[in-house]
Design a protein around this motif. Sequence first.
Motif, PDB file in Angstrom:
ATOM      1  N   ASP A  67      -6.252  29.718 -22.763  1.00  0.00           N
ATOM      2  CA  ASP A  67      -7.137  30.760 -23.566  1.00  0.00           C
ATOM      3  C   ASP A  67      -8.482  30.685 -23.118  1.00  0.00           C
ATOM      4  O   ASP A  67      -9.149  31.983 -22.827  1.00  0.00           O
ATOM      5  N   VAL A  68      -9.086  29.661 -22.862  1.00  0.00           N
ATOM      6  CA  VAL A  68     -10.591  29.669 -22.599  1.00  0.00           C
ATOM      7  C   VAL A  68     -10.833  29.995 -21.295  1.00  0.00           C
ATOM      8  O   VAL A  68     -11.675  30.907 -20.848  1.00  0.00           O
ATOM      9  N   LEU A  69     -10.092  29.667 -20.405  1.00  0.00           N
ATOM     10  CA  LEU A  69      -9.997  29.945 -18.791  1.00  0.00           C
ATOM     11  C   LEU A  69      -9.910  31.534 -18.684  1.00  0.00           C
ATOM     12  O   LEU A  69     -10.435  32.054 -17.825  1.00  0.00           O
ATOM     13  N   ASP A  70      -8.849  32.245 -19.420  1.00  0.00           N
ATOM     14  CA  ASP A  70      -8.534  33.469 -19.443  1.00  0.00           C
ATOM     15  C   ASP A  70      -9.773  34.092 -19.920  1.00  0.00           C
ATOM     16  O   ASP A  70     -10.417  35.347 -19.252  1.00  0.00           O
ATOM     17  N   GLY A  71     -10.536  33.773 -20.914  1.00  0.00           N
ATOM     18  CA  GLY A  71     -12.044  34.469 -21.334  1.00  0.00           C
ATOM     19  C   GLY A  71     -12.908  34.311 -20.148  1.00  0.00           C
ATOM     20  O   GLY A  71     -13.881  35.282 -19.800  1.00  0.00           O
ATOM     21  N   LEU A  72     -12.923  33.236 -19.445  1.00  0.00           N
ATOM     22  CA  LEU A  72     -13.967  32.812 -18.609  1.00  0.00           C
ATOM     23  C   LEU A  72     -13.725  33.665 -17.275  1.00  0.00           C
ATOM     24  O   LEU A  72     -14.466  34.036 -16.413  1.00  0.00           O
ATOM     25  N   HIS A  73     -12.495  34.085 -16.965  1.00  0.00           N
ATOM     26  CA  HIS A  73     -12.038  34.906 -15.811  1.00  0.00           C
ATOM     27  C   HIS A  73     -12.388  36.341 -16.107  1.00  0.00           C
ATOM     28  O   HIS A  73     -12.357  37.042 -15.016  1.00  0.00           O
ATOM     29  N   LYS A  74     -12.525  36.850 -17.364  1.00  0.00           N
ATOM     30  CA  LYS A  74     -12.766  38.157 -17.524  1.00  0.00           C
ATOM     31  C   LYS A  74     -14.227  38.662 -17.091  1.00  0.00           C
ATOM     32  O   LYS A  74     -15.047  37.833 -17.029  1.00  0.00           O
ATOM     33  N   SER A  75     -14.682  39.852 -17.158  1.00  0.00           N
ATOM     34  CA  SER A  75     -15.965  40.163 -16.546  1.00  0.00           C
ATOM     35  C   SER A  75     -16.180  41.697 -17.580  1.00  0.00           C
ATOM     36  O   SER A  75     -15.676  42.447 -17.581  1.00  0.00           O
ATOM     37  N   PRO A  76     -17.150  41.375 -18.459  1.00  0.00           N
ATOM     38  CA  PRO A  76     -18.043  39.912 -18.528  1.00  0.00           C
ATOM     39  C   PRO A  76     -17.258  39.005 -19.300  1.00  0.00           C
ATOM     40  O   PRO A  76     -16.128  39.041 -19.927  1.00  0.00           O
ATOM     41  N   LYS A  77     -17.523  37.733 -18.926  1.00  0.00           N
ATOM     42  CA  LYS A  77     -16.971  36.484 -19.395  1.00  0.00           C
ATOM     43  C   LYS A  77     -17.168  36.494 -20.787  1.00  0.00           C
ATOM     44  O   LYS A  77     -17.958  36.956 -21.630  1.00  0.00           O
ATOM     45  N   GLU A  78     -16.252  35.868 -21.565  1.00  0.00           N
ATOM     46  CA  GLU A  78     -16.218  35.779 -23.071  1.00  0.00           C
ATOM     47  C   GLU A  78     -15.442  34.498 -23.494  1.00  0.00           C
ATOM     48  O   GLU A  78     -14.497  33.936 -22.914  1.00  0.00           O
ATOM     49  N   LEU A  79     -15.789  34.057 -24.571  1.00  0.00           N
ATOM     50  CA  LEU A  79     -15.190  33.090 -25.384  1.00  0.00           C
ATOM     51  C   LEU A  79     -14.757  33.273 -26.935  1.00  0.00           C
ATOM     52  O   LEU A  79     -15.622  34.235 -27.287  1.00  0.00           O
ATOM     53  N   SER A  80     -13.882  32.999 -27.281  1.00  0.00           N
ATOM     54  CA  SER A  80     -13.284  33.295 -28.788  1.00  0.00           C
ATOM     55  C   SER A  80     -14.332  32.593 -29.791  1.00  0.00           C
ATOM     56  O   SER A  80     -14.620  31.539 -29.622  1.00  0.00           O
ATOM     57  N   PRO A  81     -14.463  33.572 -30.727  1.00  0.00           N
ATOM     58  CA  PRO A  81     -15.441  32.840 -32.062  1.00  0.00           C
ATOM     59  C   PRO A  81     -14.730  31.958 -32.636  1.00  0.00           C
ATOM     60  O   PRO A  81     -15.469  31.144 -33.669  1.00  0.00           O
ATOM     61  N   VAL A  82     -13.566  31.580 -32.412  1.00  0.00           N
ATOM     62  CA  VAL A  82     -12.785  30.366 -33.166  1.00  0.00           C
ATOM     63  C   VAL A  82     -13.561  29.130 -32.854  1.00  0.00           C
ATOM     64  O   VAL A  82     -13.391  27.895 -33.456  1.00  0.00           O
ATOM     65  N   TRP A  83     -14.245  29.266 -31.582  1.00  0.00           N
ATOM     66  CA  TRP A  83     -14.742  27.695 -31.290  1.00  0.00           C
ATOM     67  C   TRP A  83     -15.813  27.467 -31.959  1.00  0.00           C
ATOM     68  O   TRP A  83     -16.446  26.285 -31.974  1.00  0.00           O
ATOM     69  N   PHE A  84     -16.556  28.198 -32.808  1.00  0.00           N
ATOM     70  CA  PHE A  84     -17.792  27.900 -33.516  1.00  0.00           C
ATOM     71  C   PHE A  84     -17.456  27.222 -34.818  1.00  0.00           C
ATOM     72  O   PHE A  84     -18.224  26.362 -35.140  1.00  0.00           O
ATOM     73  N   TYR A  85     -16.202  26.969 -35.267  1.00  0.00           N
ATOM     74  CA  TYR A  85     -15.963  26.335 -36.523  1.00  0.00           C
ATOM     75  C   TYR A  85     -15.152  25.035 -36.486  1.00  0.00           C
ATOM     76  O   TYR A  85     -14.315  25.019 -36.829  1.00  0.00           O
ATOM     77  N   ASP A  86     -16.198  24.046 -35.718  1.00  0.00           N
ATOM     78  CA  ASP A  86     -15.745  22.741 -36.163  1.00  0.00           C
ATOM     79  C   ASP A  86     -16.632  22.261 -37.436  1.00  0.00           C
ATOM     80  O   ASP A  86     -17.230  23.126 -38.006  1.00  0.00           O
ATOM     81  N   GLU A  87     -16.529  21.146 -37.623  1.00  0.00           N
ATOM     82  CA  GLU A  87     -17.336  20.372 -38.837  1.00  0.00           C
ATOM     83  C   GLU A  87     -18.853  21.008 -38.596  1.00  0.00           C
ATOM     84  O   GLU A  87     -19.474  21.423 -39.761  1.00  0.00           O
ATOM     85  N   THR A  88     -19.271  20.765 -37.530  1.00  0.00           N
ATOM     86  CA  THR A  88     -20.732  20.898 -37.273  1.00  0.00           C
ATOM     87  C   THR A  88     -20.919  22.221 -37.365  1.00  0.00           C
ATOM     88  O   THR A  88     -21.760  22.694 -37.804  1.00  0.00           O
ATOM     89  N   GLY A  89     -20.176  23.257 -36.878  1.00  0.00           N
ATOM     90  CA  GLY A  89     -20.366  24.847 -37.024  1.00  0.00           C
ATOM     91  C   GLY A  89     -20.112  25.385 -38.363  1.00  0.00           C
ATOM     92  O   GLY A  89     -20.946  26.090 -38.771  1.00  0.00           O
ATOM     93  N   SER A  90     -19.290  24.695 -39.213  1.00  0.00           N
ATOM     94  CA  SER A  90     -19.445  25.089 -40.570  1.00  0.00           C
ATOM     95  C   SER A  90     -20.706  24.762 -41.218  1.00  0.00           C
ATOM     96  O   SER A  90     -20.893  25.592 -42.059  1.00  0.00           O
ATOM     97  N   SER A  91     -21.016  23.666 -40.991  1.00  0.00           N
ATOM     98  CA  SER A  91     -22.347  23.057 -41.386  1.00  0.00           C
ATOM     99  C   SER A  91     -23.561  24.260 -41.130  1.00  0.00           C
ATOM    100  O   SER A  91     -24.142  24.699 -41.970  1.00  0.00           O
ATOM    101  N   LEU A  92     -23.503  24.516 -39.961  1.00  0.00           N
ATOM    102  CA  LEU A  92     -24.389  25.426 -39.643  1.00  0.00           C
ATOM    103  C   LEU A  92     -24.293  26.851 -40.140  1.00  0.00           C
ATOM    104  O   LEU A  92     -25.273  27.432 -40.665  1.00  0.00           O
ATOM    105  N   PHE A  93     -22.997  27.351 -40.620  1.00  0.00           N
ATOM    106  CA  PHE A  93     -22.780  28.707 -40.681  1.00  0.00           C
ATOM    107  C   PHE A  93     -23.311  28.597 -42.379  1.00  0.00           C
ATOM    108  O   PHE A  93     -23.740  29.548 -42.828  1.00  0.00           O
ATOM    109  N   ASP A  94     -23.007  27.452 -42.983  1.00  0.00           N
ATOM    110  CA  ASP A  94     -23.469  27.231 -44.490  1.00  0.00           C
ATOM    111  C   ASP A  94     -25.070  27.580 -44.587  1.00  0.00           C
ATOM    112  O   ASP A  94     -25.639  28.245 -45.255  1.00  0.00           O
ATOM    113  N   SER A  95     -25.782  27.054 -43.664  1.00  0.00           N
ATOM    114  CA  SER A  95     -27.313  27.107 -43.280  1.00  0.00           C
ATOM    115  C   SER A  95     -27.683  28.639 -43.163  1.00  0.00           C
ATOM    116  O   SER A  95     -28.501  29.040 -43.674  1.00  0.00           O
ATOM    117  N   ILE A  96     -26.951  29.412 -42.082  1.00  0.00           N
ATOM    118  CA  ILE A  96     -27.165  30.545 -41.778  1.00  0.00           C
ATOM    119  C   ILE A  96     -26.996  31.410 -42.992  1.00  0.00           C
ATOM    120  O   ILE A  96     -27.891  32.481 -43.275  1.00  0.00           O
TER     121      ILE A  96
END
Length: 323
Positions: A20-49
């Motif tokens: 899935d990640v490689l499919d996004g990186l092979h696109k033009s323009p390149k993209e990554l899914s926003p699901v990768w934001f939300y590990d423990e660190t990401g969830s804490s950062l979002f709470d701060s946002i």
Amino acid sequence: MSKRPSTLPATSPFDQLTTDVLDGLHKSPKELSPVWFYDETGSSLFDSICDLPEYYLTRTEQGIMQKHAAEMAQHIGPGVALIEFGSGTSVKTRLLLDQLERPSAYIPVDISREPLLDAAGLLARDYPELHIIPVCADFTQPIDLPKRVAAAQRRVVYFPGSTLGNFMPDQARQLLTSMRRIVGRDGAVLIGIDLKKDPQVLQRAYDDQAGVTAQFNLNALRHINRELGANFDLGAFEHRAVWREDKSRIEMHLISTRDQVVDVGGEHIAIGRNEHLRTECCHKYTLEGFAQLAASAQLAVTHVWIDAEGKFSVQMLQPKSIQ
């Protein structure tokens, strides 16, 4: 941007995630899914946002709920089974639960099992007479709901947080169609929708002065490095929020500051200097535009609640017909 729970399937094999990640990186323009934001660190950062002065969305929607939840509850009616998509900590939900008349059940649906169970446990303590039935699932896929839902006087899907804006129009239409099928002919959908506004307001909300959103965006690369063994250099990317007037959306981008090659899943991905990796799209609607989207899913807007500055809306939809 909104608190969208990670839709990384809990049982997905490593190879599928890498693909899935490689499919996004092979696109033009390149993209990554926003699901990768939300590990423990990401969830804490979002709470701060959510606490940042520039990020109006959370506090504005909460203000609408505080002011109008009683009226919303009247339109929902008694004996409802309330089904919340992407429930998270269910903070705004409490404002609604406090006003509902004899709700039959509350069914929070979230892909993140531990936070889901933690939040459900706290609600069970505070609402001892309410049947709370957490469902760990990806709400973008078909969901098996408990039998108590079918037995309720009415079914209502609650979808706060402007999360629908994270979906491309066709995906948003499909999700609204799924909601319509769940609630049935006599049900309803209560949904948070961020409204189109001055692009400078949007860009500040998604590129705050303190740089918290930038760290949140970069965390997607950190998460991929850890989970998939990639070697993104976080110091070689910069965060940028881009307003696309033609698409009526704000986009989150990571921009490469140099020519580089990144190893992901055994492949070498070349990324040029100033090349963009798009990580999220956040669509902003006019009232007319969202009503048209809802109509395409056979849903009609029946009530709209908006803050005094016209930044955000909570809307009630009812099925026009059931196929």
